[in-house]
Enzyme design. Structure first.
Site, mmCIF file in Angstrom:
data_model
loop_
_atom_site.group_PDB
_atom_site.id
_atom_site.type_symbol
_atom_site.label_atom_id
_atom_site.label_comp_id
_atom_site.label_asym_id
_atom_site.label_seq_id
_atom_site.Cartn_x
_atom_site.Cartn_y
_atom_site.Cartn_z
ATOM 1 N N CYS A 1 -11.304 -16.508 1.314
ATOM 2 C CA CYS A 1 -11.020 -17.979 1.839
ATOM 3 C C CYS A 1 -12.207 -18.700 2.088
ATOM 4 C CB CYS A 1 -9.969 -17.724 2.877
ATOM 5 S SG CYS A 1 -8.415 -17.105 2.278
ATOM 6 N N ALA A 2 -13.358 -17.997 2.534
ATOM 7 C CA ALA A 2 -14.740 -18.691 3.045
ATOM 8 C C ALA A 2 -15.330 -19.280 1.885
ATOM 9 C CB ALA A 2 -15.290 -18.014 3.955
#
Length: 350
Positions: free
Chosen positions: A142-143
């Site tokens: 997700c980063a």
């Protein structure tokens, strides 16, 4: 003194298979209820997730039959190429550039394996030059979208005048697993979706915003919070610790430290643009960053319309935030496997 780097464009793309959360819940019930006694209790997450609709790599029926890693990864390669081409094409058009004018391509993806990488597979169709430099990035989850933007800005700054394209493409739905009768798998089935986002950056002034700074923070002893397990069937989600309480307790000091390295404070940020991992995560981030509940409105809207697409999702939020120039400094932030927080500060001329 280093030249500033400008974000020239930002575009998004989703696959054509749109599904309502209600239909997704029905499909999950069909796949799990008869075999998993705790399903009805866990299925409430479909209602509490904050998601109304999502786009998936394949029609819902495709996920309800047995399949292995080979079939899942073949779908990843096919759909990721299509989404890469669509999102990158739109970003290039917005920037007024041709693919042949791109000097470096940063490709972020953690939901499948492709060697040669996705950018190489679409290079001829896109029209990239033979000397374009490719930088595939895997494992950030997700980063990834935020970190990809950070890497692209540094590459653009290191070679003044060069144009850098960054594409984040994720097909999280390919990790839906009928064989895993676990809470984590049910939650993933309720949250995950597919999409792509692309940006073009170049050193100099102009464009949508100027990249001011970026940074990361990785917490020690947190490898178990989020990630993938890998077996013959495919990727399987790992959520060994609850993310919302961790975010509420730990995000603010980490972001403050990242900002502090650039001489900024939390108070200097006009708008936080956060990865909306889920409804509870959004609420936890508002509490952690001392915001009124409801402040992260674009985050909730993106989550409702698109679900959690992993890496591209924060860029979907940024696309909406940048349409409001009344807040000059935006801090784009996301958390991902590691467990890591990644930040990029962008300034828009008032």
């Amino acid at each position: 003194m280093p030249q500033p780097v400008s974000l020239l464009s930002l575009a998004t793309a989703v696959p054509p298979n749109r599904v309502s959360q209600r239909d997704a819940a029905r499909a999950a019930q069909q796949g799990f209820a008869a075999r998993y006694d705790d399903f009805e209790r866990l299925a409430k997450v479909f209602e509490s997730s904050g998601i109304l609709t999502r786009n998936l790599a394949r029609p819902v029926e495709w996920y309800l039959r047995p399949m292995g890693w080979e079939e899942r990864n073949a779908a990843y390669t096919e759909v990721a190429m299509a989404l890469f081409t669509e999102a990158a094409g739109r970003a290039l058009e917005q920037a007024g550039l041709k693919a042949s004018e791109i000097d470096t391509v940063v490709t972020v993806s953690s939901t499948g394996v492709a060697t040669p990488s996705i950018d190489a597979r679409v290079a001829d169709a896109m029209g990239f030059r033979s000397d374009v430099e490719r930088a595939p990035v895997f494992g950030l989850g997700c980063a990834g979208g935020v970190t990809g933007l950070s890497l692209a800005s540094r590459l653009a700054q290191s070679r003044p005048g060069s144009a850098v394209l960054v594409v984040a493409v994720e097909l999280c739905s390919l990790s839906f697993r009928l064989d895993k009768l676990t809470k984590e798998n049910i939650v993933a089935t309720a949250l995950f979706a597919d999409g792509a986002a692309a940006c073009v950056l170049r050193s100099g002034e102009g464009g949508l915003a100027r990249v001011e700074m970026s940074g990361q923070h990785t917490w020690p002893d947190t490898l178990d919070i989020m990630g993938w397990s890998v077996d013959a069937t495919g990727l399987g989600v790992i959520f060994d610790r609850a993310i919302p309480p961790f975010a509420e307790a730990n995000v603010a000091p980490a972001i403050a430290a990242i900002l502090g390295r650039a001489g900024l404070t939390l108070a200097d940020v006009d708008r936080f643009a956060c990865h909306p991992g889920g409804a509870k995560v959004i609420t936890a981030l508002e509490r952690a960053l001392s915001m009124d509940q409801g402040t992260l409105d674009h985050e909730r809207d993106v989550l409702a319309e698109h679900g959690n697409m992993s890496a591209p999702t924060a860029l979907f939020v940024l696309d909406r935030v940048l349409r409001d120039p009344s807040r000059p400094r935006t801090l784009l932030t996301a958390m991902g496997p590691g467990f890591t927080a990644s930040c990029v500060s962008l300034a828009v001329a008032a």
